[in-house]
Design a protein around this motif. Structure first.
Motif, mmCIF file in Angstrom:
data_model
loop_
_atom_site.group_PDB
_atom_site.id
_atom_site.type_symbol
_atom_site.label_atom_id
_atom_site.label_comp_id
_atom_site.label_asym_id
_atom_site.label_seq_id
_atom_site.Cartn_x
_atom_site.Cartn_y
_atom_site.Cartn_z
ATOM 1 N N LEU A 21 0.831 -1.207 0.000
ATOM 2 C CA LEU A 21 0.000 0.000 0.000
ATOM 3 C C LEU A 21 0.862 1.253 0.000
ATOM 4 C CD1 LEU A 21 -2.745 1.392 0.154
ATOM 5 C CD2 LEU A 21 -2.652 1.144 2.656
ATOM 6 N N ASP A 22 1.899 1.249 0.840
ATOM 7 C CA ASP A 22 2.812 2.399 0.887
ATOM 8 C C ASP A 22 3.502 2.604 -0.460
ATOM 9 O OD1 ASP A 22 2.456 3.434 3.457
ATOM 10 O OD2 ASP A 22 3.780 1.934 4.347
ATOM 11 N N LYS A 23 3.887 1.497 -1.094
ATOM 12 C CA LYS A 23 4.542 1.591 -2.402
ATOM 13 C C LYS A 23 3.605 2.226 -3.424
ATOM 14 C CE LYS A 23 7.682 -2.371 -2.020
ATOM 15 N NZ LYS A 23 7.998 -3.730 -2.531
ATOM 16 N N GLU A 24 2.354 1.773 -3.424
ATOM 17 C CA GLU A 24 1.379 2.289 -4.390
ATOM 18 C C GLU A 24 1.101 3.770 -4.163
ATOM 19 O OE1 GLU A 24 -2.054 -0.167 -4.081
ATOM 20 O OE2 GLU A 24 -1.028 -1.974 -4.810
ATOM 21 N N VAL A 25 0.945 4.158 -2.897
ATOM 22 C CA VAL A 25 0.688 5.566 -2.567
ATOM 23 C C VAL A 25 1.882 6.428 -2.968
ATOM 24 C CG1 VAL A 25 0.289 7.216 -0.703
ATOM 25 C CG2 VAL A 25 -0.909 5.028 -0.693
ATOM 26 N N SER A 26 3.087 5.927 -2.709
ATOM 27 C CA SER A 26 4.306 6.665 -3.046
ATOM 28 C C SER A 26 4.428 6.848 -4.558
ATOM 29 C CB SER A 26 5.530 5.925 -2.509
ATOM 30 O OG SER A 26 6.722 6.602 -2.830
ATOM 31 N N GLU A 27 4.129 5.794 -5.316
ATOM 32 C CA GLU A 27 4.198 5.874 -6.779
ATOM 33 C C GLU A 27 3.144 6.820 -7.337
ATOM 34 O OE1 GLU A 27 3.808 1.849 -7.992
ATOM 35 O OE2 GLU A 27 5.842 1.261 -7.353
ATOM 36 N N SER A 28 1.953 6.777 -6.751
ATOM 37 C CA SER A 28 0.880 7.674 -7.192
ATOM 38 C C SER A 28 1.243 9.121 -6.925
ATOM 39 C CB SER A 28 -0.428 7.317 -6.466
ATOM 40 O OG SER A 28 -0.840 6.012 -6.783
ATOM 41 N N ALA A 29 1.818 9.367 -5.760
ATOM 42 C CA ALA A 29 2.227 10.729 -5.404
ATOM 43 C C ALA A 29 3.313 11.230 -6.354
ATOM 44 C CB ALA A 29 2.727 10.763 -3.968
ATOM 45 N N ALA A 30 4.227 10.332 -6.735
ATOM 46 C CA ALA A 30 5.305 10.710 -7.654
ATOM 47 C C ALA A 30 4.751 11.096 -9.021
ATOM 48 C CB ALA A 30 6.302 9.564 -7.790
ATOM 49 N N LEU A 31 3.719 10.378 -9.473
ATOM 50 C CA LEU A 31 3.100 10.690 -10.765
ATOM 51 C C LEU A 31 2.432 12.064 -10.750
ATOM 52 C CD1 LEU A 31 1.511 7.215 -11.639
ATOM 53 C CD2 LEU A 31 3.475 8.311 -12.758
ATOM 54 N N LEU A 32 1.961 12.451 -9.564
ATOM 55 C CA LEU A 32 1.312 13.765 -9.420
ATOM 56 C C LEU A 32 2.313 14.873 -9.090
ATOM 57 C CD1 LEU A 32 -1.798 12.625 -7.319
ATOM 58 C CD2 LEU A 32 -1.764 13.274 -9.752
ATOM 59 N N GLY A 33 3.585 14.496 -9.055
ATOM 60 C CA GLY A 33 4.616 15.483 -8.751
ATOM 61 C C GLY A 33 4.698 15.813 -7.284
ATOM 62 N N GLU A 34 4.161 14.941 -6.459
ATOM 63 C CA GLU A 34 4.191 15.155 -5.011
ATOM 64 C C GLU A 34 5.134 14.154 -4.354
ATOM 65 O OE1 GLU A 34 0.189 14.758 -3.734
ATOM 66 O OE2 GLU A 34 -0.540 16.514 -4.840
ATOM 67 N N LYS A 35 5.490 14.463 -3.118
ATOM 68 C CA LYS A 35 6.392 13.585 -2.382
ATOM 69 C C LYS A 35 5.639 12.945 -1.227
ATOM 70 C CE LYS A 35 10.866 13.421 -0.008
ATOM 71 N NZ LYS A 35 12.014 14.207 0.504
ATOM 72 N N TYR A 36 5.765 11.632 -1.114
ATOM 73 C CA TYR A 36 5.118 10.911 -0.020
ATOM 74 C C TYR A 36 6.195 10.197 0.784
ATOM 75 C CZ TYR A 36 2.401 7.338 2.427
ATOM 76 O OH TYR A 36 1.850 6.518 3.402
ATOM 77 N N ASP A 37 6.389 10.661 2.012
ATOM 78 C CA ASP A 37 7.396 10.054 2.881
ATOM 79 C C ASP A 37 6.806 8.837 3.589
ATOM 80 O OD1 ASP A 37 9.444 11.897 2.347
ATOM 81 O OD2 ASP A 37 8.557 13.339 3.745
ATOM 82 N N ILE A 38 7.405 7.695 3.343
ATOM 83 C CA ILE A 38 6.939 6.460 3.971
ATOM 84 C C ILE A 38 7.492 6.389 5.390
ATOM 85 C CG2 ILE A 38 6.989 3.944 3.879
ATOM 86 C CD1 ILE A 38 7.291 4.175 0.839
#
Length: 206
Positions: free
Chosen positions: A111-128
């Motif tokens: 789940l964290d991987k998917e959220v991080s990848e989605s955030a990257a596609l939107l140009g955002e950063k998601y810190d796990i």
């Protein structure tokens, strides 16, 4: 010089058979020693932080940043080696050698991987924020396959002590029997002092 005939090769082999066998044994032993010295074991340990603050990426004091690499702090490794009863040398059993052969990585959920990848596609950063980690220790096979698990056991034990000393407030519990034995005060005064100490300990525990 022509090629040797098969009969001549057989004659030569028969003549030097003992030397050939001895040489083969020596080469075999040397090869075995070389392979043994080059062979390594890798031991893996999963560990998780269960204190509530870990969910926010904080250490047990609720202020400092959670740092899983503290488990390989030189103080922790040195104490672990001492508890293990091994003598330090300049190679794998030195504090530096053990630390260099330890690697620590986050255990990241899908789940964290998917959220991080989605955030990257939107140009955002998601810190796990991870609370679970995997530690690997690679060491010489000559030390035996039981060395790694035992070393991890000592490291975890010393890491617990390290965390207690760094992040938790510890109080020394008074020896009440010693107070009674060494004190010349009246019983009521001693009992009152012991009662106050117990109240203080209970308060600290709460």
């Amino acid at each position: 010089m022509g090629l040797l005939k098969l009969s001549e090769i057989i004659r030569i082999l028969k003549k030097h058979i003992l030397q050939i066998i001895a040489l083969s044994l020596v080469v075999g032993v040397i090869s075995g020693l070389v392979v043994t010295n080059m062979q390594t074991y890798t031991c893996t340990l999963g560990f998780k932080y269960n204190h509530p603050e870990a969910q926010e990426g904080l250490a047990p004091d609720g202020e400092s940043k959670l740092d899983p690499y503290e488990i390989q702090n030189p103080v922790v490794i040195k104490a672990a080696l001492e508890n293990f009863g091994v003598e330090e040398n300049d190679d794998t059993l030195s504090v530096k050698g053990v630390r260099q052969n330890i690697s620590i990585n986050k255990v990241v959920t899908e789940l964290d991987k998917e959220v991080s990848e989605s955030a990257a596609l939107l140009g955002e950063k998601y810190d796990i924020v991870a609370t679970e980690y995997e530690m690997k220790f690679t060491y010489d096979a000559a030390l035996g396959d039981e060395f790694g698990p035992k070393m991890f056991s000592n490291i975890v034990k010393e890491y617990d002590e390290f965390l207690l000393a760094k992040y938790y407030h510890k109080k020394t519990i008074e020896d009440f029997a010693k107070i009674v034995k060494e004190s010349n005060a009246d019983y009521i005064v001693i009992a009152d002092s012991m009662s106050n100490s117990i109240d203080g300990i209970i308060s600290s525990l709460e």
